[in-house]
Each structure stands twice: as C-alpha cells, then as structure tokens.
Write an enzyme that holds these catalytic residues in place. Structure first.
Site, PDB file in Angstrom:
ATOM      1  N   ASP A   1      -5.382   2.999  -3.749  1.00  0.00           N
ATOM      2  CA  ASP A   1      -6.658   3.062  -3.035  1.00  0.00           C
ATOM      3  C   ASP A   1      -6.797   4.307  -2.172  1.00  0.00           C
ATOM      4  OD1 ASP A   1      -4.866   2.238  -1.088  1.00  0.00           O
ATOM      5  OD2 ASP A   1      -5.984   0.451  -0.488  1.00  0.00           O
ATOM      6  N   ARG A   2      -5.710   5.000  -1.888  1.00  0.00           N
ATOM      7  CA  ARG A   2      -5.786   6.217  -1.072  1.00  0.00           C
ATOM      8  C   ARG A   2      -5.654   7.460  -1.942  1.00  0.00           C
ATOM      9  NH1 ARG A   2      -3.131   5.092   4.780  1.00  0.00           N
ATOM     10  NH2 ARG A   2      -3.608   2.878   4.896  1.00  0.00           N
TER      11      ARG A   2
ATOM     12  N   SER B   1       0.816  -1.217   0.000  1.00  0.00           N
ATOM     13  CA  SER B   1       0.000   0.000   0.000  1.00  0.00           C
ATOM     14  C   SER B   1       0.847   1.263   0.000  1.00  0.00           C
ATOM     15  CB  SER B   1      -0.955  -0.031   1.192  1.00  0.00           C
ATOM     16  OG  SER B   1      -1.856   1.050   1.149  1.00  0.00           O
ATOM     17  N   HIS B   2       0.802   2.013   1.095  1.00  0.00           N
ATOM     18  CA  HIS B   2       1.460   3.320   1.196  1.00  0.00           C
ATOM     19  C   HIS B   2       2.859   3.209   1.791  1.00  0.00           C
ATOM     20  CE1 HIS B   2      -0.648   2.225   4.816  1.00  0.00           C
ATOM     21  NE2 HIS B   2       0.141   3.007   5.503  1.00  0.00           N
TER      22      HIS B   2
ATOM     23  N   ASP C   1      -1.656   6.706  -3.356  1.00  0.00           N
ATOM     24  CA  ASP C   1      -0.612   5.889  -2.745  1.00  0.00           C
ATOM     25  C   ASP C   1      -0.138   4.814  -3.722  1.00  0.00           C
ATOM     26  OD1 ASP C   1      -2.848   4.257  -2.645  1.00  0.00           O
ATOM     27  OD2 ASP C   1      -2.331   3.378  -0.714  1.00  0.00           O
TER      28      ASP C   1
ATOM     29  N   LYS D   1     -11.362   0.913  -0.947  1.00  0.00           N
ATOM     30  CA  LYS D   1     -11.295   2.351  -1.162  1.00  0.00           C
ATOM     31  C   LYS D   1     -10.678   2.592  -2.534  1.00  0.00           C
ATOM     32  CE  LYS D   1      -7.352   2.399   2.060  1.00  0.00           C
ATOM     33  NZ  LYS D   1      -7.635   1.336   3.009  1.00  0.00           N
TER      34      LYS D   1
ATOM     35  N   ASP E   1      -0.646   1.598  -4.208  1.00  0.00           N
ATOM     36  CA  ASP E   1      -1.564   0.665  -4.883  1.00  0.00           C
ATOM     37  C   ASP E   1      -2.858   1.323  -5.335  1.00  0.00           C
ATOM     38  OD1 ASP E   1      -2.477   0.934  -2.204  1.00  0.00           O
ATOM     39  OD2 ASP E   1      -3.488  -1.000  -2.297  1.00  0.00           O
TER      40      ASP E   1
END
Length: 559
Positions: free
Chosen positions: A291-292, A115-116, A287, A388, A289
């Site tokens: 999603d953010r 992710s982030h 981010d 998200k 991947d």
C-alpha cells in the site's frame, strides 16, 4: 460432515488494534490461543451479519501468514461464514483485498500484515479487519474488538478441516449440515483488471516500451521481496512491456529476504544508489503489503509523498478514471505537508485534513466528497478502493510523465514554479522506551497549550519563527460527526511553517516518535531541503526536549 469445537480460553492483555490493526512480534501471535482470541473477537464484532456472509482473507506473505490464513479458514467455518475468497498461498496485497471486498460486495476482509515492519520469526506479524467498504475498520469497530478481547472465554473452530491453499480452485465443505465454500483465487487477476479500468494501458504500454519516443523508459521497480512482486511482474512486464531488468526483488519471501520492507530513502538504499548511479527515468519501491510507495526520478531525485500527492492532484485529467467519474475533494493526513491544499484551492475543490490512518478517508469517499488523498508516510490513493495503493501511485506517475512528456524532476520544478514549495522532512525515533515518551508528549502539550505560548518567537540559523497556533490536533468527521482527539501535537508559525510530533500506532514494541517539519517557500524553491529545514528542526528539538526524553542524539530514520 465436520463438527464445530468450542475451546475455552482466557484474555491476553494488549490486544488493542493500532492505527491499522494489531501488530506484535511473531512470538506473541504464536502463543497458545493468542491469534485465535483476536480472530474470534473480529468475528464476534460483526454480530449477526456474520451468518451466511462472504469474507476475503489474504496477507503479505510474511512469516506465519500461511498458517494464520489456514487457522482463520477453520474459525470462519465454525462461526457461520458461508464463503471465503482466499489468496493463493494466503497472499493478497492490501489494495487487492480492498478491491476484492468492493468487487464482490463482501462483509469485509481479514488482512494478515504488519505492513512496512520487518518480517521473519524474530520480527513482526499483524492482523487487521477491513469493513464492507473495503477500508480499515473505523475506531468504533476496533474499540469493540478490543473490548471483546478483554473478556473472551471461548473461541470456535472446526478441527481437522484440511485445505491446500496453494491450489487455485473451489472447495466446498459440509459444516453441521450447512455448505461452507472456500475459493482459493489467483492473487493478482482481480487487481490487475481493476487497474486496466482506471488507466489507459495502451498509452502507457507505448510510453514504457518506447513505441512513441523510440526509446524504452528505463525503470527500476523494487518490490523489496514483499507482496507486490507478482503484481509488478504482471503489470509492468506482461501488460506494459517493460524489460525483465526493470523489476527487482519480485519474489515474496517470509523474511523479505532480509530487506526492510519500508520504501524510504533509508531502507530502500539499494534502489536509491542504483538509480543515482544509472541512467534511469523512474525508480519506485513498495512496502511489505503493497500500500505504500516511494517515487524517485533521474539520478535518484526524491519526490516527497506530499509533493507526489499534489502533482497527481494537479494532473488528474490524464487518468481516464477521473475523466469518467469526476474530481471531488482532496485530503491529507494532518502531519503531511500542505502542498495539495494549494492545488485544491486553485481548482476550487474541498481539501480535508484528517488524523493519521487511512480509515479517516473512507467516510469522505463514501459520501462522495473525496477522490484523492495521501499521507506523508508514503501512502497515496484514490476512491477506486479504500486503502492506499502503491502500484496505483506508480501508474499515476507514469500517466503524468506520458501526458506532460517530461521527466520527474522537471514536473516537480514546473509545479513549484506555480504553487511554491513545501520543504518537508520526518524524523523517526524507533523502539524508544514508552514511559519517557509519554512524559515528553504530556510535558510538551502542557507547555504549548499555555496561553502565553502563542506569539512566542524562536530564532535559529538566522531565521525567526513566531507561533500562531499550537494544539493537540482533534478531528470531527464531517460525515458522521465522530470525534478523534489527541492526534498529534502541532505548532503552526505565522509564515505557515509547522512542527508536528506524535507517537506512532504502527510499531510492534516500545514507542516510535515521529517528528515532522514543514516549511513553505513561495520563491526559494530550489534549495537543499536539509539546509532549508535545519533552523526549524533545531527549534523543534529545543521545544520538545526530545534528546533528553528519548536519550537519542539522532533519529533512526530520516525521510
């Protein structure tokens, strides 16, 4: 015909998925059999349903992503999976994986992302499993995966199965007399088609290109060298007609080009400074991947994630998807400021408060009780998928701007004039020593759950706060009645202000302490957030004794 090999192995300690999958340093995942063990446990957790199944595989393009994707293909071949949809070069954004699972009615998906978290050979990698609804595996599934990981003795793999995942196309193999199909797919096409079903791209193209106003929208969309680059180029440049200089860092890189792929005011510093100094209408970042998201307006006017969720909730009628499918309830994670609660109350919609982790929204969506949700960690999304979705959030904001004819700051000020303002900040203390952090949480929980704590008053900076509620948040799922306990310490004061503290489940080493401060003002809505929140921050540090336990005098990140 390819043959299946059964390889002996031994358990590794600590293969317990966190909030959204297993995240460790690359050097941990590349240990002998480490990745193989965890993937086998994911496959075994699906039981008999795995035979003849369809799975989606893809990730954010970080270091080790392509190698892990190729390994997963060979293991799926050996474990009875009939077909895989694999993103070209192993690349798929997390929202795209969720969309593909739902669109193709797959058994689930294996997502390769941290992710982030930073990428590169010295940094982080991650693997998570998404279920057939497209969302992150619920606690019952991840707990099963973990239990299997503590007793694993062997894994199955087809050695010598060679596939070039850089080439789009269908590949069919004979595995012990059964066909095994690997479809290497365009990473972007399905997701872009999905967005075109949700938003009015014709209106948005006229708005972005300046056809309606005579002035093109000045945007700076920053992919931070994460997975969204290709999606951003296809949507904002090709579909919406934005100029090439409206998008930056659109090449996914294994180490994110040295950038930290976390879209906040600290790590997206280049975006913030550029928009602050230029004549931009909107800035956005995503981010690793995808999603953010972070949204900023003219002169880098910052939109908190809780305000972003509330504004979108208040303007859903401008998005065709919601006109067609209706508006159900709203939800937010417990640490997220309660701005959306006020919109829900006005609109007569249910509002749910859930633990941190997107998987808690999925049951409510599947039950038809939730259409829009978000969390303060820069996540916003709807029931179009079960993750998200960063790009979705930017398209939602462009829709609101087009619909209202106003800039981001004016949209927020109008919103606060109606609903009041939740001033909000989050302090992150990253890679702290774990044992003292656990002691801090245990000590604080003991203190705040003592009956004498209720009614206590704390004064700082000329403001006094009186404790109304204090607990360790627990959540009973209204759909399946499952119980999640110890989800974060919270203190709620009589004026609605809140202090929340919890240890994050998304780090790869040590402990990340998150401190959340939320203060509601009905009338004083144009103050400076840092000044408005300072009294409550000082009280939070006093009650938690955070500097003493962590040895930190300042957070790593403030958002």
């Amino acid at each position: 015909m390819s043959n299946i090999s059964v390889v002996s192995t031994k358990p590794y300690e600590g293969q317990k998925p966190g909030t959204s999958g297993l995240r460790k340093k690359v050097k941990v995942f590349t240990q002998q059999n480490y990745t193989e063990n965890f993937v086998q446990c994911i496959l075994d957790a699906n039981g008999a349903a795995l035979n003849g199944s369809l799975l989606v595989v893809g990730g954010d393009g970080r270091y080790y992503c392509k190698e892990a994707a190729e390994l997963i293909i060979r293991m799926c071949a050996a474990n009875g999976v009939a077909k895989l949809l694999v993103g070209q070069n192993g690349i798929l954004s997390t929202p795209a994986v969720s969309s593909l699972i739902r669109n193709h009615k797959a058994l689930g998906g294996i997502v390769l992302t941290a992710s982030h978290n930073p990428g590169g050979p010295e940094n982080d990698f991650g693997i998570k499993f998404n279920c057939e609804n497209g969302g992150p595996a619920p606690d019952a599934v991840t707990n099963n995966i973990y239990q299997l990981s503590t007793a694993i003795k062997e894994y199955k793999i087809v050695n010598g199965l060679e596939i070039d995942i850089s080439k789009i196309g269908t590949n069919t193999y004979d595995i012990n007399g059964k066909p095994f199909v690997v479809d290497v797919i365009d990473s972007v096409a399905n997701y872009v088609a999905h967005m075109k079903e949700i938003f009015d791209f014709e209106k948005l193209r006229d708005f972005v290109s300046g056809k309606t106003s005579g002035k093109p929208l000045k945007m700076r969309i920053d992919s931070l060298n994460g997975v969204t680059g290709s999606y951003v180029r296809e949507i904002f440049l090709n579909a919406l007609g934005a100029a090439e200089n409206c998008v930056v860092h659109t090449i996914p890189l294994p180490d994110f080009g040295g950038l930290h792929p976390d879209p906040n005011l600290t790590y997206a510093k280049d975006l913030v400074e550029t928009v602050a100094q230029g004549d931009y209408d909107i800035g956005a970042a995503f981010d690793g991947d995808g999603d953010r998201n972070m949204i900023i307006g003219h002169r880098a006017f910052f939109v908190t994630p809780s305000d972003s969720l509330a504004v979108i909730a208040n303007n859903l009628e401008c998005i065709p998807y919601f006109k067609k499918n209706g508006i159900q309830g709203f939800a937010r994670s417990m640490p997220t400021a309660s701005a959306v609660d006020l919109v829900g109350k006005k609109l007569g919609k249910e509002v749910f408060e859930v633990p941190t982790g997107w998987k808690y929204f999925g049951n409510l969506m599947d039950a038809g009780r939730l259409c829009l949700c978000g969390e303060e960690s820069f996540g916003t999304g709807s029931n179009h998928i079960r993750e998200k979705d960063g790009i979705w959030a930017v398209l939602a904001w462009l829709s609101v701007m087009q619909h209202t004819g106003k800039g981001i700051e004016d949209i927020l000020k109008d919103h606060w004039a109606i609903y009041g303002r939740n001033y909000f900040t989050r302090y992150d203390y990253e890679e702290c020593e774990l044992d003292p952090c656990n002691e801090m949480i245990a000590t604080m929980e003991k203190n705040i759950t003592d009956p004498s704590f209720i009614g206590k008053s704390y004064t700082s900076g000329g403001k006094t706060y009186k404790v109304k509620v204090a607990d360790n948040f627990s959540y009973t799922d209204p759909v399946d009645k499952s119980l999640a306990t110890k989800q974060g310490l919270r203190i709620v004061f009589e004026d609605g202000s809140r202090i929340v503290i919890r240890l994050s489940g998304t780090g790869s080493s040590g402990a990340t302490v998150r401190l959340y401060i939320d203060s509601y003002e009905k009338d004083n809505v144009l103050g400076l957030a840092s000044e408005m929140l300072k009294p409550l921050i000082d009280i939070a540090l006093e009650i938690s004794q955070l500097p003493k336990f962590t040895g930190r005098n300042a957070p790593t990140v403030i958002t």
